[in-house]
Design an enzyme around this catalytic site. Sequence first.
Site, PDB file in Angstrom:
ATOM      1  CE  LYS A  11      49.276  42.548  44.456  1.00  0.00           C
ATOM      2  NZ  LYS A  11      47.964  43.161  44.312  1.00  0.00           N
ATOM      3  CD  GLN A  54      44.190  42.372  44.109  1.00  0.00           C
ATOM      4  OE1 GLN A  54      45.240  42.363  44.750  1.00  0.00           O
ATOM      5  NE2 GLN A  54      44.159  42.734  42.829  1.00  0.00           N
ATOM      6  CG  ASP A  76      48.347  49.201  46.152  1.00  0.00           C
ATOM      7  OD1 ASP A  76      49.317  48.715  45.538  1.00  0.00           O
ATOM      8  OD2 ASP A  76      47.247  48.628  46.270  1.00  0.00           O
TER       9      ASP A  76
END
Length: 288
Positions: free
Chosen positions: A53, A97, A120
């Site tokens: 990412k 994460q 997200d």
Amino acid sequence: MVATVMSGKLLSDELNEEMKVEIIKLKEKGLVPGLVVVLVGEDPASQTYVKNKEKRAKKLGIHSVIERYPETISELELLRVIDRLNKDEHFHGILVQLPLPKHIDSTKVLDAINPAKDVDGFHPINMGKLFIGQPDRIPCTPYGIMKLLQRYDIEVTGKNAVIIGRSNIVGKPMAQLLLMKNATVTIAHSKTKDLAELASKADILVVAVGRGHMVTKEFIKPGAVVIDVGMNRDENGKLIGDVKSDEVQEVAGYLTPVPKGVGPMTITMLMYQTIESAKATLTSQSKL
Ligand code: NDP
């Protein structure tokens, strides 16, 4: 018939080029989109995801930071980190994460993220907005799939869509996005009876189960659009999807490959939503 390959890699490359231009324009206005990834512990898979990412963000010109914390961090300390990042104007996107260590309630942590920075799309407010048909931030995997359908000119209105898998991050939001585009949607799961029979009625079949090569040609209506979300390792460690692609491609009209299908689109939509969040701050400033 051999199915047309729906390349998430190619579409990602196209969108990356567009995003680079967009970021240059934002920088000219003094705005640098920023993404912070919070990584707790040493899980090797998480380390790899996070690095990928960061790599992508940097390539696009996004200001990207990984904040690493030890496995022993307390829930309260982590909530304080989120609070600080919520207030930090350099970051328009915050990503925690997963998985988090067992002593930390992930739901509590994800809920603490400012919904405007929830790139997200997992925050209950963003989920709620999506499900009342007023989406803001959208879970990246199903969002990427909608972009793929659009890119390959696939008409969704009036189509029978079957989604196998009902997770909050893929199956359920996927169903809602297809519903919003006027598909007739069925969600299947581990308790569904006659799964192959049900799937074989689908014009659009999305498979998000996590069982390598579970979907065989018996599941497929001739000419159907088949989206393979699965990421599994076979006995040799090779990445494989949930769909047995060698036989399904003989029946389907369209098929996403694994790798280079849905996977690259997920990360692309993460970057896309970081830029959207950054742009939203410009609009809110100009309203003042
Ligand atoms: P979850 O494990 O959260 O959900 C799996 C779903 O599949 C559940 O709803 C489960 O049903 C259903 N299921 C399990 N076994 C069967 C079966 N035999 N028949 C029918 N349904 C079944 O997984 P995720 O949604 O998080 O991920 C699914 C897959 O997609 C994984 O391989 C994951 O790695 C991959 N993935 C890929 C991404 C990408 O970017 N390419 C992003 C996210 C995920 P039930 O609810 O009844 O248990």
